[in-house]
Design a protein around this motif. Sequence first.
Motif, PDB file in Angstrom:
ATOM      1  N   HIS A 125      -7.063   1.197   2.625  1.00  0.00           N
ATOM      2  CA  HIS A 125      -6.730   2.697   2.175  1.00  0.00           C
ATOM      3  C   HIS A 125      -7.096   2.736   0.809  1.00  0.00           C
ATOM      4  O   HIS A 125      -7.092   3.819   0.214  1.00  0.00           O
ATOM      5  N   CYS A 163       0.098   2.949   3.669  1.00  0.00           N
ATOM      6  CA  CYS A 163       0.573   2.463   5.030  1.00  0.00           C
ATOM      7  C   CYS A 163       1.524   1.585   5.025  1.00  0.00           C
ATOM      8  O   CYS A 163       2.309   0.959   5.830  1.00  0.00           O
ATOM      9  N   CYS A 215       1.011  -0.996   0.037  1.00  0.00           N
ATOM     10  CA  CYS A 215       0.077   0.214  -0.085  1.00  0.00           C
ATOM     11  C   CYS A 215       0.855   1.126   0.073  1.00  0.00           C
ATOM     12  O   CYS A 215       1.903   1.522   0.891  1.00  0.00           O
ATOM     13  N   CYS A 270      -5.424  -3.093   0.561  1.00  0.00           N
ATOM     14  CA  CYS A 270      -4.770  -3.153   1.538  1.00  0.00           C
ATOM     15  C   CYS A 270      -5.569  -3.819   2.804  1.00  0.00           C
ATOM     16  O   CYS A 270      -6.785  -3.362   2.733  1.00  0.00           O
ATOM     17  N   GLN A 271      -4.953  -4.240   3.850  1.00  0.00           N
ATOM     18  CA  GLN A 271      -5.682  -4.632   4.915  1.00  0.00           C
ATOM     19  C   GLN A 271      -6.402  -3.612   5.736  1.00  0.00           C
ATOM     20  O   GLN A 271      -7.609  -3.705   6.342  1.00  0.00           O
ATOM     21  N   LYS A 272      -6.014  -2.219   5.730  1.00  0.00           N
ATOM     22  CA  LYS A 272      -6.518  -1.373   6.446  1.00  0.00           C
ATOM     23  C   LYS A 272      -7.531  -0.435   5.321  1.00  0.00           C
ATOM     24  O   LYS A 272      -8.218   0.669   5.641  1.00  0.00           O
TER      25      LYS A 272
END
Length: 449
Positions: free
Chosen positions: A298, A274, A271, A294-296
């Motif tokens: 974003h 991040c 990402c 991405c895992q968050k």
Amino acid sequence: MSGTTDIYARLSLDRAGDELGVQRQVAACRKFAAEHGWTVRKVLVDNDTSATSGKVRPAFEELLKSDPERMVVWHVDRLVRLTPDLERIIKLGVNVHAVTAGHLDLSNPAGRAVARTVTAWATYEGEQKALRQRAKNDQLAETGKPYKCQRAFGFERDGMTIRDTEAAELRKAADGVLAGRSLNALSKDLNQRGIRTATGKTWRTTTLKAALLSPRNAGLRRHRGQVIGPAAWPAILDETTATALRAILTDPSRSKRGPDRRYLLSGVMTCGKCSGPVVGAFVKDGNKGETYRCQKIHVTRKAAPIDEYVLGLVARRLAEPDAADLFAAADHGDELAELRDELTGARSRLDGLAEAFAAGDIDRQALAAGSRRLRDRIATLEAMVGALAVNPAVSEVASAEDAAEALAALPQDQQRQVIDALLTIKLMPIGRRGADVWEGLDIEWKGSK
């Protein structure tokens, strides 16, 4: 005399895997039961299962729980060979009838005494056989020859002759592991092509891993769990490949990898906000379908256009005359040669210590201390060789006459390896709709000046 009976059959080693041995036992037991007017209630079989190894015998355990009226076996030693197992049978309070050894009446002290005596002699016989076999195995190990046991995949029954078709499959699987393919994917490929193990069974990740890690395939002799030196048979895998396999397949981080990646760039991209890993996912909301994010969360982007763009970018670059320069950084030939020489020397010194101890030149304490240092160094060298081993997928593309065509022909997991070797990719946030695919990607060629 009427009533019911349960039949139990067992064979310690079924080399062919055809269950013919236990089938003969069951047929004899059925005939015996019919002659006595008993109705067979259950037939329980433990095939290819030892009664002395300590491992659970599923059918034996089921027999104990089934509350049988009586039992029929071909011979008592098919049922029990150890006293603790006999005591469990005695607690049932039922009679055991053996086709070839008569009747054991476990309802009275005399019958139980006979049963214990028979089992004690069976235990003695097994222990004596084990001692004779161990002595024979020690003698074979000293000369680097194989044990006379189940055929190993890649070799004929004599344990000395390579079976070319199976050896080719082992080399192909080894190349797959070095190219980043999972054992699960490689096992599925073997099974789909109808390739079976030496016992005729389908491949599982555990059996494939054991086959690839076997010192036998590297031309090394293992005895009582330790590699003791070169074997008398030829190697299927060269030393560099075998060492690299060991480094990869014994890496603890492999157990945390999770399921096979379905998306080309999963784990390759990061990402841009991040720096976390970007993975593939199927998103139903907004009809997005297969996406990268991405895992968050974003960044989120449709997967297909990105895959197409990155593959096209790499293919176009590989079509350039200087494409081979891209792989120059991966060439560790001289360093690998030096490491291999040092590894060979360390193993030779380890063998020399054992010879010195056997000749009385050093004591056990010196042997232990020297061996510990050398084994630690050997483990370090093996890890270094494994880390520098050339990825076969990258080598295949780099050496191909048409590198772009070679890339397109690779399975997806190997395409991922090539892309990861060549590119650093960041998935960047885009603040507007309708942007071109390349605008959301920050791409750098690794090793480029």
